[in-house]
Motif scaffolding. Structure first.
Motif: not given
Length: 124
Positions: A43-54
């Motif tokens: 149901n499009d639940t947001v599980l995790y957000i992250g940032e990365s160079v790669k």
């Protein structure tokens, strides 16, 4: 003291591309780039957000280390070659605060141990 960053945030966001990928247990269709990624569950639940160079390398690492990967149904990628790391970290923090992902820290800090200073937290 709170600073209104609306105009700066709008400038950062205006040229960002967002691509959604169906997740079938592999990341073959995701190209290497710098940016932000969002894992979505049922149901499009947001599980995790992250940032990365790669991003591709980071996602590959998550596949072998994060138990919540079994919940992932889609992966969203935000990217823009002109965003520097600072811009990406600001956006990551804002998205975490706004979307309240299930597997990110509840105080908006970044799970890998990086945290923003008290001033940065006051800005958001």
């Amino acid at each position: 003291m709170r600073i209104d960053l609306t105009e700066e945030i709008e400038n950062i966001l205006k040229d960002i591309t967002f691509t959604m990928y169906e997740f079938d247990g592999t990341i073959q269709s995701i190209k290497e780039c710098a940016g932000l990624y969002i894992y979505f569950g049922e149901n499009d639940t947001v599980l995790y957000i992250g940032e990365s160079v790669k991003i591709r390398k980071r996602l590959s690492h998550h596949l072998s280390t994060q138990p919540f990967m079994g919940e992932v149904k889609k992966i969203g990628i935000y990217k823009n070659s002109e965003l520097d790391r600072y811009d990406r970290l600001i956006l990551e923090s804002l998205l975490i605060k706004k979307l309240n992902p299930v597997h990110n820290s509840s105080d908006g800090s970044i799970r890998s141990g990086r945290t923003f200073s008290k001033l940065d937290k006051e800005l958001f």
